[in-house]
Design a protein around this motif. Structure first.
Motif, PDB file in Angstrom:
ATOM      1  N   UNK A 187       5.975  12.919  -7.638  1.00  0.00           N
ATOM      2  CA  UNK A 187       4.661  12.333  -7.897  1.00  0.00           C
ATOM      3  C   UNK A 187       3.571  13.396  -7.812  1.00  0.00           C
ATOM      4  N   UNK A 188       2.629  13.293  -8.741  1.00  0.00           N
ATOM      5  CA  UNK A 188       1.509  14.234  -8.762  1.00  0.00           C
ATOM      6  C   UNK A 188       0.406  13.594  -9.606  1.00  0.00           C
ATOM      7  N   UNK A 189      -0.839  13.898  -9.266  1.00  0.00           N
ATOM      8  CA  UNK A 189      -1.963  13.314  -9.996  1.00  0.00           C
ATOM      9  C   UNK A 189      -1.919  13.648 -11.487  1.00  0.00           C
ATOM     10  N   UNK A 190      -1.313  14.790 -11.837  1.00  0.00           N
ATOM     11  CA  UNK A 190      -1.291  15.189 -13.251  1.00  0.00           C
ATOM     12  C   UNK A 190      -0.475  14.241 -14.110  1.00  0.00           C
ATOM     13  N   UNK A 191       0.375  13.418 -13.493  1.00  0.00           N
ATOM     14  CA  UNK A 191       1.202  12.490 -14.267  1.00  0.00           C
ATOM     15  C   UNK A 191       0.477  11.180 -14.562  1.00  0.00           C
ATOM     16  N   UNK A 192      -0.761  11.048 -14.090  1.00  0.00           N
ATOM     17  CA  UNK A 192      -1.583   9.909 -14.468  1.00  0.00           C
ATOM     18  C   UNK A 192      -1.006   8.548 -14.117  1.00  0.00           C
ATOM     19  N   UNK A 193      -0.430   8.415 -12.944  1.00  0.00           N
ATOM     20  CA  UNK A 193       0.168   7.149 -12.548  1.00  0.00           C
ATOM     21  C   UNK A 193       1.670   7.110 -12.755  1.00  0.00           C
ATOM     22  N   UNK A 194       2.180   8.084 -13.492  1.00  0.00           N
ATOM     23  CA  UNK A 194       3.621   8.184 -13.699  1.00  0.00           C
ATOM     24  C   UNK A 194       4.243   9.189 -12.744  1.00  0.00           C
ATOM     25  N   UNK A 195       5.315   9.787 -13.158  1.00  0.00           N
ATOM     26  CA  UNK A 195       6.019  10.741 -12.309  1.00  0.00           C
ATOM     27  C   UNK A 195       6.961  11.576 -13.166  1.00  0.00           C
ATOM     28  N   UNK A 196       7.522  12.582 -12.547  1.00  0.00           N
ATOM     29  CA  UNK A 196       8.602  13.367 -13.146  1.00  0.00           C
ATOM     30  C   UNK A 196       9.905  12.892 -12.522  1.00  0.00           C
ATOM     31  N   UNK A 197      10.945  12.743 -13.329  1.00  0.00           N
ATOM     32  CA  UNK A 197      12.212  12.297 -12.773  1.00  0.00           C
ATOM     33  C   UNK A 197      13.330  13.285 -13.087  1.00  0.00           C
ATOM     34  N   UNK A 198      14.341  13.251 -12.243  1.00  0.00           N
ATOM     35  CA  UNK A 198      15.548  14.046 -12.437  1.00  0.00           C
ATOM     36  C   UNK A 198      16.732  13.160 -12.084  1.00  0.00           C
ATOM     37  N   UNK A 199      17.555  12.849 -13.089  1.00  0.00           N
ATOM     38  CA  UNK A 199      18.703  11.964 -12.914  1.00  0.00           C
ATOM     39  C   UNK A 199      19.962  12.703 -13.321  1.00  0.00           C
ATOM     40  N   UNK A 200      21.066  12.496 -12.605  1.00  0.00           N
ATOM     41  CA  UNK A 200      22.342  13.000 -13.119  1.00  0.00           C
ATOM     42  C   UNK A 200      22.738  12.218 -14.363  1.00  0.00           C
ATOM     43  N   UNK A 201      23.551  12.832 -15.200  1.00  0.00           N
ATOM     44  CA  UNK A 201      24.027  12.176 -16.422  1.00  0.00           C
ATOM     45  C   UNK A 201      25.426  12.711 -16.716  1.00  0.00           C
ATOM     46  N   UNK A 202      26.403  12.213 -15.934  1.00  0.00           N
ATOM     47  CA  UNK A 202      27.732  12.784 -16.018  1.00  0.00           C
ATOM     48  C   UNK A 202      27.690  14.210 -15.502  1.00  0.00           C
ATOM     49  N   UNK A 203      28.092  15.147 -16.333  1.00  0.00           N
ATOM     50  CA  UNK A 203      28.063  16.567 -15.964  1.00  0.00           C
ATOM     51  C   UNK A 203      26.737  17.228 -16.323  1.00  0.00           C
ATOM     52  N   UNK A 204      25.789  16.453 -16.820  1.00  0.00           N
ATOM     53  CA  UNK A 204      24.498  16.997 -17.225  1.00  0.00           C
ATOM     54  C   UNK A 204      23.382  16.420 -16.356  1.00  0.00           C
TER      55      UNK A 204
END
Length: 307
Positions: A187-204
């Motif tokens: 979370x950060x103010x620069x995301x304007x109410x959103x966020x940055x996410x990081x999800x696994x996706x199998x081996x990626x």
């Protein structure tokens, strides 16, 4: 050929759940699913999300979902400004969403459901029956329509005359592995109410954020872009038509999670029509915790916060 009692527009989670539920519960009803994407474009479009869902959400479908699990998720970690990290235990999965939806469609077809490929172009719900035109040449009339045609819903615009606020997001697939059992939110103010996410996706790994808030990460092998609705629409049932999923803005504006909400709404809408009481969908949804206005209030507060 007899007129369909129900036409479902859109074969995503909400539409597919609605169509499948109707065929499971009302074999006497002719149910037609209208899907604008062909079998080549459908998988790519439905990969354009984090593909995360809780076990309780998957259990709603009542199918064997084990073949579609890519990662089992046991924890979510939130990273807030000033070095505040919050870890929460969860019980969920990263799924192969396209394959799951195609499995649901197969059961729908096996139960006698029908699929029409084409884009909805016109809809008239002013009469006793709903009239539609699909891709220039196909005309249909039905008793009811369940519209699950996405965040930029044609049905919402033409029948309900309602718009909705959208956040455009970008997601990048990286050819590198991250922790298999953890999803992360930054979370950060620069995301304007959103966020940055990081999800696994199998081996990626999948990394995403609101469009324009960060540069593209190096070494990505896929790029996804999609609109996420923020704030539910006021009216979701009218003139024998109901809205479900992104078309109804049924996305949690704090988490941006929408798959479980779409599945639930699709099931509720189908139950209402199966019981010949389409208006009960509106009251049932609005009294559910998913429709609680506190989430939108929370989102609005986050939008105003600096770090």
């Amino acid at each position: 050929m007899p007129r369909p009692e129900v036409v479902v527009i859109g074969g995503g989670p909400g539409g597919m759940m609605a169509a499948l539920t109707l065929r499971r519960e009302r074999r006497d009803m002719r149910v037609v699913l209208v899907e604008r994407l062909d079998d080549d474009k459908f998988p790519r479009y439905h990969r354009m999300c984090g593909e995360g869902i809780s076990r309780a959400g998957l259990d709603l479908i009542d199918i064997d979902y084990e073949p579609f699990i890519m990662n089992t998720i046991t924890k979510a970690v939130e990273h807030w400004p000033e070095g505040i990290d919050i870890e929460t235990a969860i019980d969920g999965f990263i799924i192969d969403r396209p394959k799951l939806l195609m499995s649901m469609r197969k059961e729908f077809l096996d139960l006698g459901g029908e699929v029409v490929h084409g884009a909805l172009e016109e809809i008239d719900a002013t009469g006793p029956k709903v009239r539609m035109r699909v891709s220039d040449h196909t005309f249909m009339t039905s008793d009811h329509v369940i519209a699950a045609d996405g965040a930029r819903s044609i049905v919402r615009e033409k029948v309900f005359g309602q718009g909705i606020d959208l956040i455009w997001t970008e997601q990048y697939v990286l050819d590198q592995r991250t922790e298999d059992d953890k999803i992360e939110f930054f979370y950060d103010a620069k995301y304007g109410g959103g966020y940055r996410w990081s999800f696994p996706n199998g081996d990626r790994t999948r990394i995403g954020f609101p469009k324009g808030t960060e540069p593209a990460p190096d070494g990505h092998v896929e790029v996804h872009r999609r609109a996420i609705p923020v704030g539910q629409v006021r009216t979701i049932v009218g003139n024998n038509v109901c809205l479900v999923g992104d078309a109804a803005g049924q996305v949690n504006p704090i988490t941006f999670g929408g798959v479980r909400m779409a599945l639930t709404a699709g099931w509720m809408a189908a139950e209402a029509i199966a019981n010949d009481d389409i208006m009960s969908y509106h009251s049932r949804w609005c009294s559910s915790p998913y429709a609680d206005p506190v989430f939108k209030k929370g989102y609005d507060l986050i939008c105003k916060m600096d770090n």
